[in-house]
Design a protein around this motif. Sequence first.
Motif, PDB file in Angstrom:
ATOM      1  N   GLU A   8      16.845  20.232  38.384  1.00  0.00           N
ATOM      2  CA  GLU A   8      16.050  19.486  37.418  1.00  0.00           C
ATOM      3  C   GLU A   8      15.192  18.448  38.137  1.00  0.00           C
ATOM      4  OE1 GLU A   8      15.851  19.895  34.101  1.00  0.00           O
ATOM      5  OE2 GLU A   8      17.236  21.606  34.166  1.00  0.00           O
ATOM      6  N   PHE A  19      20.238  14.787  34.584  1.00  0.00           N
ATOM      7  CA  PHE A  19      19.517  15.809  35.354  1.00  0.00           C
ATOM      8  C   PHE A  19      20.338  16.420  36.499  1.00  0.00           C
ATOM      9  CE2 PHE A  19      16.424  12.903  33.483  1.00  0.00           C
ATOM     10  CZ  PHE A  19      15.648  13.798  32.756  1.00  0.00           C
ATOM     11  N   LYS A  54       4.913  18.736  36.356  1.00  0.00           N
ATOM     12  CA  LYS A  54       5.842  19.658  35.686  1.00  0.00           C
ATOM     13  C   LYS A  54       5.501  21.110  36.002  1.00  0.00           C
ATOM     14  CE  LYS A  54       6.898  16.462  31.904  1.00  0.00           C
ATOM     15  NZ  LYS A  54       6.765  16.189  30.454  1.00  0.00           N
ATOM     16  N   ILE A 110      19.993   9.026  35.329  1.00  0.00           N
ATOM     17  CA  ILE A 110      19.295  10.172  35.930  1.00  0.00           C
ATOM     18  C   ILE A 110      20.303  11.238  36.352  1.00  0.00           C
ATOM     19  CG2 ILE A 110      17.946  10.924  37.937  1.00  0.00           C
ATOM     20  CD1 ILE A 110      16.513   8.205  37.829  1.00  0.00           C
ATOM     21  N   THR A 162      12.581  14.890  37.094  1.00  0.00           N
ATOM     22  CA  THR A 162      12.137  14.010  36.020  1.00  0.00           C
ATOM     23  C   THR A 162      11.203  12.931  36.543  1.00  0.00           C
ATOM     24  OG1 THR A 162      12.867  12.524  34.245  1.00  0.00           O
ATOM     25  CG2 THR A 162      14.118  12.454  36.288  1.00  0.00           C
TER      26      THR A 162
END
Length: 334
Positions: free
Chosen positions: A199, A219, A299, A215, A201
Amino acid sequence: MSLETKERIVKLLEEGNSLRMVAKDVGCSQSAVSKIWTKYKQHGMVVKAKRTGRPRKTSKRQDKQLKAICLENRKSTTKQMKHKWEEAGANVCDRTVRNRLKEMGFQYRKAKRKPSLTPKHKRTRLQWAKERQSWTVDDWMKVIFSDESRICIGQGDDAGTFVWCRSSEIYEEACLKKTTKFPQSLMIWGCMSGKGTGEMTVVNSSINAQVYIDILDSFLIPSIEQMFGDNEIIFQDDNASCHRAKTVKAFLGERHIQSMSWPANSPDLNPIENLWWKFKTMVHKKAPTCKADLATAIKESWHQIDAEYCLSLIKSMPQRLKAVIKAKGGATKY
């Protein structure tokens, strides 16, 4: 051709060998053998040809002086070295300095940017590498690497931008690389392993212990479950103060996540640093112009990173350790 080779050619011919056989044996052309034989018959001895061109400007001793001057300060320019060399008695120009240094194997290169390492840092890095030098790629496949990084708009090309222009066009609009005093940027956190990326972010606030725990909970844990399931893993992060807080250690202990000790100032041992470089290149190719565009590009680019690339980075870990051990804890090419 050396004098020894010429004498060998004459000896072989005197023994009755043909020009072709001698040329093949020595490794030169038949015409060269013929010329040497003709000159030998004319002079009754092997003649060493006189050197043509201007005599060498410097002696071997003076060349050694230049080498010492270069090693004394590797950041010196040829002009600075020339002045020091002249003080030692040489009478040369800048071109001669460059030629002599080139003969010695020196090249004027852009210095590599590496973290400053104290003797303590080097000892710690060396010990860390030696403790894990027996690890195989399969062992490193159980490690999940993590890190934070900042991405700025328009600052992805650290090597510089090259343009085609005439001397009179240097400052034309199309030939400039625009810079901004305070570029817009975003901080991101991400993780990876030999199985691919986990993941990622965008972090919109400064990172303290509690933010870091959030976090990890939101994630890191899903990344571990997705890539490793219930298998045991080792979690890597650097020595930032928020990473080593007691509350963070307690959180990882409650989740039964084994944390890896990490030597300070060692980005060359973390393969995610190489992934950041590739990732930022992908982001900047999308040419974002504002924070919203940058977030979208981040992303999109993260999901485009190939799992095979991540695997290749993990496979490099044994070589990274060998490089650190060879450098006795010093800087490496990674």
